[in-house]
Motif scaffolding. Sequence first.
Motif, PDB file in Angstrom:
ATOM      1  N   TYR A  68       1.552  30.078  54.818  1.00 43.79           N
ATOM      2  CA  TYR A  68       2.852  29.885  55.089  1.00 43.79           C
ATOM      3  C   TYR A  68       3.693  28.957  53.982  1.00 43.79           C
ATOM      4  N   PRO A  69       4.510  29.555  53.549  1.00 38.39           N
ATOM      5  CA  PRO A  69       5.439  28.764  52.418  1.00 38.39           C
ATOM      6  C   PRO A  69       6.579  28.277  53.134  1.00 38.39           C
ATOM      7  N   TYR A  70       6.750  26.869  52.859  1.00 41.82           N
ATOM      8  CA  TYR A  70       7.965  25.979  53.195  1.00 41.82           C
ATOM      9  C   TYR A  70       9.205  26.903  53.380  1.00 41.82           C
ATOM     10  N   TRP A  71       9.326  27.418  52.167  1.00 42.07           N
ATOM     11  CA  TRP A  71      10.891  28.146  52.060  1.00 42.07           C
ATOM     12  C   TRP A  71      10.620  29.736  52.210  1.00 42.07           C
ATOM     13  N   PHE A  72      10.079  30.021  53.396  1.00 39.92           N
ATOM     14  CA  PHE A  72       9.617  31.323  53.725  1.00 39.92           C
ATOM     15  C   PHE A  72      10.685  32.236  53.318  1.00 39.92           C
ATOM     16  N   GLY A  73      10.331  33.221  52.368  1.00 40.94           N
ATOM     17  CA  GLY A  73      11.261  34.197  51.985  1.00 40.94           C
ATOM     18  C   GLY A  73      12.383  33.967  51.042  1.00 40.94           C
ATOM     19  N   ILE A  74      12.700  32.374  50.851  1.00 43.52           N
ATOM     20  CA  ILE A  74      13.993  32.151  50.242  1.00 43.52           C
ATOM     21  C   ILE A  74      13.533  32.216  48.826  1.00 43.52           C
ATOM     22  N   VAL A  75      12.614  31.584  48.459  1.00 44.65           N
ATOM     23  CA  VAL A  75      12.238  31.797  46.908  1.00 44.65           C
ATOM     24  C   VAL A  75      12.102  33.197  46.297  1.00 44.65           C
ATOM     25  N   PRO A  76      11.312  34.116  46.850  1.00 47.19           N
ATOM     26  CA  PRO A  76      11.478  35.176  46.212  1.00 47.19           C
ATOM     27  C   PRO A  76      12.596  36.199  46.301  1.00 47.19           C
ATOM     28  N   ALA A  77      13.374  35.859  47.315  1.00 49.22           N
ATOM     29  CA  ALA A  77      14.822  36.551  47.452  1.00 49.22           C
ATOM     30  C   ALA A  77      15.976  36.064  46.204  1.00 49.22           C
TER      31      ALA A  77
END
Length: 105
Positions: free
Chosen positions: A26-35
Motif C-alpha cells: 500500500y503506497p501512502y499516496w495511493f494512485g496520486i504519484v502515477p496519475a
Amino acid sequence: MQQELATRYPLVLVPGMLGFVRAVLYPYWFGIVPALRKGGAQVFAVQVSPLHCSEVRGEQLLMIIEDICQRTGADKVNLIGHSQGALDARYAAAKRPARVASVTS
C-alpha cells in the motif's frame, strides 16, 4: 507523454506523522504519484522521520529538497504536505524560501 499536469518545478509529496512511501503493498499516496506522472509532472514522494517534531522533519526535508534540486537541475520545488507534512513543508519554505516555489497543505 501527456503534459497537462506538468509543472515548472518538481512536486514533492511530504507525508504526515507515521508517513511512509510504501507499507507492504500500500503506497501512502495511493494512485496520486502515477496519475501525476502520467500527466507529465515530475513527482517525488519522500519520507522523513515518522515521529519527530516539525523542526527535525523540516530539516530532513530541506536536505531532500537540495538533493532533488541537484538531481533534476531545478532551482525550486513545489511542496505538497499532508497533515504534519504540511507543517514540515511550511518550515522548509520559511527556512529556505529560495528553494520553495509553493506550499500546498
